[in-house]
Motif scaffolding. Sequence first.
Motif, PDB file in Angstrom:
ATOM      1  N   UNK A 260      46.690  42.328  53.423  1.00 15.37           N
ATOM      2  CA  UNK A 260      47.941  41.879  52.808  1.00 15.37           C
ATOM      3  C   UNK A 260      48.614  40.811  53.656  1.00 15.37           C
ATOM      4  N   UNK A 261      48.527  40.953  54.969  1.00 17.62           N
ATOM      5  CA  UNK A 261      49.379  40.139  55.824  1.00 17.62           C
ATOM      6  C   UNK A 261      48.704  38.890  56.380  1.00 17.62           C
ATOM      7  N   UNK A 262      47.434  38.699  56.132  1.00 19.32           N
ATOM      8  CA  UNK A 262      46.770  37.534  56.730  1.00 19.32           C
ATOM      9  C   UNK A 262      46.609  36.396  55.728  1.00 19.32           C
ATOM     10  N   UNK A 263      46.810  35.187  56.164  1.00 19.90           N
ATOM     11  CA  UNK A 263      46.699  34.054  55.249  1.00 19.90           C
ATOM     12  C   UNK A 263      45.268  33.557  55.019  1.00 19.90           C
ATOM     13  N   UNK A 264      45.053  32.910  53.890  1.00 23.25           N
ATOM     14  CA  UNK A 264      43.763  32.313  53.571  1.00 23.25           C
ATOM     15  C   UNK A 264      43.899  30.807  53.378  1.00 23.25           C
ATOM     16  N   UNK A 265      42.881  30.210  52.854  1.00 25.24           N
ATOM     17  CA  UNK A 265      42.902  28.754  52.747  1.00 25.24           C
ATOM     18  C   UNK A 265      43.530  28.253  51.440  1.00 25.24           C
ATOM     19  N   UNK A 266      43.888  26.965  51.468  1.00 25.08           N
ATOM     20  CA  UNK A 266      44.586  26.360  50.344  1.00 25.08           C
ATOM     21  C   UNK A 266      43.786  26.463  49.036  1.00 25.08           C
ATOM     22  N   UNK A 267      42.457  26.335  49.137  1.00 22.30           N
ATOM     23  CA  UNK A 267      41.619  26.410  47.938  1.00 22.30           C
ATOM     24  C   UNK A 267      41.932  27.675  47.123  1.00 22.30           C
ATOM     25  N   UNK A 268      42.141  28.755  47.836  1.00 23.77           N
ATOM     26  CA  UNK A 268      42.421  30.011  47.151  1.00 23.77           C
ATOM     27  C   UNK A 268      43.752  29.949  46.428  1.00 23.77           C
ATOM     28  N   UNK A 269      44.738  29.356  47.114  1.00 18.95           N
ATOM     29  CA  UNK A 269      46.045  29.242  46.473  1.00 18.95           C
ATOM     30  C   UNK A 269      45.949  28.396  45.212  1.00 18.95           C
ATOM     31  N   UNK A 270      45.139  27.331  45.279  1.00 14.25           N
ATOM     32  CA  UNK A 270      45.023  26.451  44.105  1.00 14.25           C
ATOM     33  C   UNK A 270      44.399  27.207  42.929  1.00 14.25           C
ATOM     34  N   UNK A 271      43.350  27.969  43.237  1.00 16.67           N
ATOM     35  CA  UNK A 271      42.687  28.708  42.168  1.00 16.67           C
ATOM     36  C   UNK A 271      43.640  29.768  41.596  1.00 16.67           C
ATOM     37  N   UNK A 272      44.361  30.391  42.506  1.00 15.78           N
ATOM     38  CA  UNK A 272      45.297  31.433  42.074  1.00 15.78           C
ATOM     39  C   UNK A 272      46.421  30.826  41.235  1.00 15.78           C
ATOM     40  N   UNK A 273      46.874  29.636  41.642  1.00 17.10           N
ATOM     41  CA  UNK A 273      47.967  28.984  40.915  1.00 17.10           C
ATOM     42  C   UNK A 273      47.550  28.689  39.474  1.00 17.10           C
ATOM     43  N   UNK A 274      46.303  28.238  39.290  1.00 14.20           N
ATOM     44  CA  UNK A 274      45.829  27.920  37.936  1.00 14.20           C
ATOM     45  C   UNK A 274      45.789  29.191  37.089  1.00 14.20           C
ATOM     46  N   UNK A 275      45.342  30.283  37.687  1.00 14.94           N
ATOM     47  CA  UNK A 275      45.297  31.556  36.959  1.00 14.94           C
ATOM     48  C   UNK A 275      46.720  32.015  36.636  1.00 14.94           C
ATOM     49  N   UNK A 276      47.637  31.824  37.603  1.00 13.68           N
ATOM     50  CA  UNK A 276      49.039  32.210  37.389  1.00 13.68           C
ATOM     51  C   UNK A 276      49.637  31.483  36.191  1.00 13.68           C
TER      52      UNK A 276
END
Length: 352
Positions: A260-276
């Motif tokens: 829960x507390x560790x960050x990942x890379x931007x690519x993941x955020x981008x993919x997640x944003x599209x799904x959101x």
Amino acid sequence: MVRTLPVSTAAFSDGALSVAPMMDYTNRFLRYLLRRVTRRTTLYTEMVTANTLVHCDPGELPRFLEHDGDNEHPVVLQIGGSDPAMLRRASALGASWGYDAINLNCGCPSDRVAGSGCFGAALMREPSLVGDCCAAMSEGAPGVPISVKCRIGVVGSAAEAIGADEAGAAFARARESPRGVSHFAVHARQAVLGGLSPAQNRQVPPLHYGVVERLAAALPHLSFSLNGGDLDAARAILLAGADSPSDGRLSGVMVGRAVVSRPWRRRLLEEYAAWGDAIEATTPQRIRRLVLAPALNLFAGSEPRGKKFRAALDTRAKDDSLGFSSLLLGVRRWGCVPVHIPGVFLFLSVTM
Ligand SMILES: Cc1cc2nc3c(=O)[nH]c(=O)nc-3n(C[C@H](O)[C@H](O)[C@H](O)COP(=O)(O)O)c2cc1C
């Protein structure tokens, strides 16, 4: 050098790595994000009580049971309860929603659940009832593996817990395998049912990885995942097991708070944003807070720039005119937040 993990021969196991059930965290939103990181890790749902599943309005079931279909497997539904009849019905629902396994919560020390009948960690004092519950769950969900998540033991006070190393082994040994169960996820701490909050119960009682290791060796027909605390220590035990002559080995590690507390890379955020964006567009209720929470939690609270990022996102989340991806990816501070791949996923990628 990393060696191959010892693999248990039991009929069902969570595999080398699983993400622990965590209320308010491991909902379908966080699980979707985690699936972008790892294909094979077994993901657990938050605990949902059997009563809730059986008595809720059928229209509400998606709130508790929806998952991302074929993209999300393997995913395990965790149920709380102690009434075999209710657990049978709840498990039937879980099976019909396509879960890969159903898990009975025998580890939650919260007064709220431990006090309401025999429930969570309190069930560890009732091994024959656990057996009845698991048998009923198997009947309700034929063909779906039933597993148990428990502690190494349960005691009435913190003083009793400290140093009570081997006591927990009695739980699984006493009743061998509850009918229909082949896999146990064991949080390697005792549960203290009086005087500690749930958070303290995940911190104060000492970890005893050796107890779980010995359980696995003593009960080689079952499989065991090790849960609790420092992954590096748990990992060392798994790797050490590769040289063990015993058939009984830990089958994997279950990780909770670290994911829960560790960050990942931007690519993941981008993919997640599209799904959101897509999910906001197709869901009638306002669910932005739920969709946003896993992204907010990618940044450790103790990281100062991470805090600024979270605050900026939080403020922008109130602006309904912003689409989800503009909200998530448009925060300028994002670029200065350091990102790291959590060791746990590196571990997976080099061992599997
Ligand atoms: C916020 C939070 C919620 C949790 N909810 C559940 C739950 O619903 N069911 C359960 O069996 N354990 C629950 N747990 C316990 C975790 O599954 C896990 O056993 C515990 O955090 C120890 O693992 P860790 O040290 O890797 O975090 C929860 C833990 C946290 C931190």
